[in-house]
Every structure is written in C-alpha cells, then in structure tokens.
Design a protein around this motif. Sequence first.
Motif, PDB file in Angstrom:
ATOM      1  N   THR A   9      27.659  96.042  75.799  1.00  0.00           N
ATOM      2  CA  THR A   9      28.700  95.785  74.820  1.00  0.00           C
ATOM      3  C   THR A   9      28.110  95.085  73.606  1.00  0.00           C
ATOM      4  O   THR A   9      26.892  94.908  73.508  1.00  0.00           O
ATOM      5  N   GLY A  10      28.954  94.672  72.682  1.00  0.00           N
ATOM      6  CA  GLY A  10      28.515  93.957  71.493  1.00  0.00           C
ATOM      7  C   GLY A  10      28.661  94.796  70.234  1.00  0.00           C
ATOM      8  O   GLY A  10      28.901  96.001  70.291  1.00  0.00           O
ATOM      9  N   ASN A  11      28.482  94.147  69.089  1.00  0.00           N
ATOM     10  CA  ASN A  11      28.668  94.840  67.815  1.00  0.00           C
ATOM     11  C   ASN A  11      27.396  95.468  67.279  1.00  0.00           C
ATOM     12  O   ASN A  11      27.391  96.060  66.212  1.00  0.00           O
ATOM     13  N   GLY A  12      26.300  95.367  68.006  1.00  0.00           N
ATOM     14  CA  GLY A  12      25.037  95.948  67.569  1.00  0.00           C
ATOM     15  C   GLY A  12      24.862  97.390  68.005  1.00  0.00           C
ATOM     16  O   GLY A  12      25.532  97.879  68.913  1.00  0.00           O
ATOM     17  N   LYS A  13      23.949  98.060  67.349  1.00  0.00           N
ATOM     18  CA  LYS A  13      23.611  99.455  67.625  1.00  0.00           C
ATOM     19  C   LYS A  13      22.799  99.540  68.909  1.00  0.00           C
ATOM     20  O   LYS A  13      22.001  98.665  69.191  1.00  0.00           O
ATOM     21  N   GLY A  14      23.019 100.586  69.704  1.00  0.00           N
ATOM     22  CA  GLY A  14      22.124 100.845  70.828  1.00  0.00           C
ATOM     23  C   GLY A  14      22.754 100.925  72.209  1.00  0.00           C
ATOM     24  O   GLY A  14      22.048 101.155  73.188  1.00  0.00           O
ATOM     25  N   LYS A  15      24.056 100.758  72.325  1.00  0.00           N
ATOM     26  CA  LYS A  15      24.699 100.766  73.643  1.00  0.00           C
ATOM     27  C   LYS A  15      24.641 102.149  74.291  1.00  0.00           C
ATOM     28  O   LYS A  15      24.201 102.289  75.430  1.00  0.00           O
ATOM     29  N   THR A  16      25.086 103.149  73.555  1.00  0.00           N
ATOM     30  CA  THR A  16      25.024 104.518  74.076  1.00  0.00           C
ATOM     31  C   THR A  16      23.577 104.943  74.273  1.00  0.00           C
ATOM     32  O   THR A  16      23.224 105.550  75.282  1.00  0.00           O
ATOM     33  N   VAL A 155      22.159  91.959  63.939  1.00  0.00           N
ATOM     34  CA  VAL A 155      21.553  90.937  63.089  1.00  0.00           C
ATOM     35  C   VAL A 155      21.531  91.429  61.647  1.00  0.00           C
ATOM     36  O   VAL A 155      21.852  90.689  60.719  1.00  0.00           O
ATOM     37  N   LYS A 156      21.201  92.709  61.485  1.00  0.00           N
ATOM     38  CA  LYS A 156      21.163  93.328  60.166  1.00  0.00           C
ATOM     39  C   LYS A 156      21.330  94.831  60.368  1.00  0.00           C
ATOM     40  O   LYS A 156      20.777  95.400  61.303  1.00  0.00           O
ATOM     41  N   HIS A 157      22.083  95.466  59.495  1.00  0.00           N
ATOM     42  CA  HIS A 157      22.305  96.907  59.622  1.00  0.00           C
ATOM     43  C   HIS A 157      22.395  97.516  58.225  1.00  0.00           C
ATOM     44  O   HIS A 157      23.117  97.011  57.372  1.00  0.00           O
ATOM     45  N   TYR A 158      21.680  98.595  58.010  1.00  0.00           N
ATOM     46  CA  TYR A 158      21.662  99.248  56.704  1.00  0.00           C
ATOM     47  C   TYR A 158      23.002  99.876  56.350  1.00  0.00           C
ATOM     48  O   TYR A 158      23.240 100.223  55.201  1.00  0.00           O
ATOM     49  N   TYR A 159      23.902 100.011  57.305  1.00  0.00           N
ATOM     50  CA  TYR A 159      25.240 100.519  57.027  1.00  0.00           C
ATOM     51  C   TYR A 159      25.961  99.639  56.002  1.00  0.00           C
ATOM     52  O   TYR A 159      26.687 100.139  55.152  1.00  0.00           O
TER      53      TYR A 159
END
Length: 171
Positions: A9-16, A155-159
Amino acid sequence: MKGYLQVYTGNGKGKTTASIGLAIRAAGAGLPVLFAQFVKGMKYSEIGALERYSDLITIKQYGRGCFIEREAQKEDIEVAQKGLNELREILQLGEYKIVILDEANIALYYKLFTVNQLIDIIRNRKPDCEVVVTGRYAPQDLIDEADLVTEMKEVKHYYTAGVQARKGVEC
C-alpha cells in the motif's frame, strides 16, 4: 508451504510492479498464480507482460475501465462484487498457490465491497495459498489481518512536474 497475507500500500509508485515481480518469481518456481485486478478493465502493459507466462499465470479483471476520475457507478459495484464472489470459490478450491488482488484496496476505498467481505474470503482460503492485496488506502482492519505490510512512500515523482503516464513505465 503455509500461505501468508501480504499488503502493498501507500502513495508511492511500485505496488502493482512488486506484485508482478512476485508472480513472475512464483511462475519461475512452477507455482500457479492468479492475478486478479480490480477497478481496471483495460489492457495495460502489465497485463501484456503477464500474458507471456499464461501457462502458469491466470489473469482476471474485475473492472469496467479505470473509473478513479469519476464516481463508482452501479455497474462498477456489480462487476467488483461478482469478482469477489468468484474469488471466494477460487480461494476455497486452492488451485492457485499465489493469488494477487491488485487494486483491491482501491475497490475498498470506493466502497465496491467491504473490508469484512474481503477478509472473510481471505480467511477461508486454502492454508497453502499466499494472498497479496495491493493499492493505496489499505484500511487498518486489513493491515491488522496481514502478515506482511509494505508501504510505498512517494518521496518525489515527475508526475507533479506534468509528466504524463508513459507506456511501459506507468501504464
């Protein structure tokens, strides 16, 4: 092998992506995998990748497109509930050793089904079946039920700089 409950879970990329890595690892070990995706109903790149392992990885989608930019409609709820009922039977039969419930936390967040319904089917699975639940907003009851919880933190996302989803990287 005893099966555990994992939550990504969480708001970061990479769960799937993490769950797909586990699916490929399991397939490499000869274990049958079910990748069940909620909310999404389109053919994303991850589906194309998993189809290459169709001898050991089965894909099911319980969504009508990705509706997260609008309110869930009656049909979205019906598709998710149908999927949950199908998964209840699948988990009781024990055909798969790894079952990934991708974006099930998002389905919970949008009230397509309840956390109690989800926990009930997980508790009633065959004991050697590993279950992975992915998606933002994992409810505390599911976290409490889990044996392993990983939180992906952005932490940081180019989106945020305006970069749109790119095929093969984000979609």
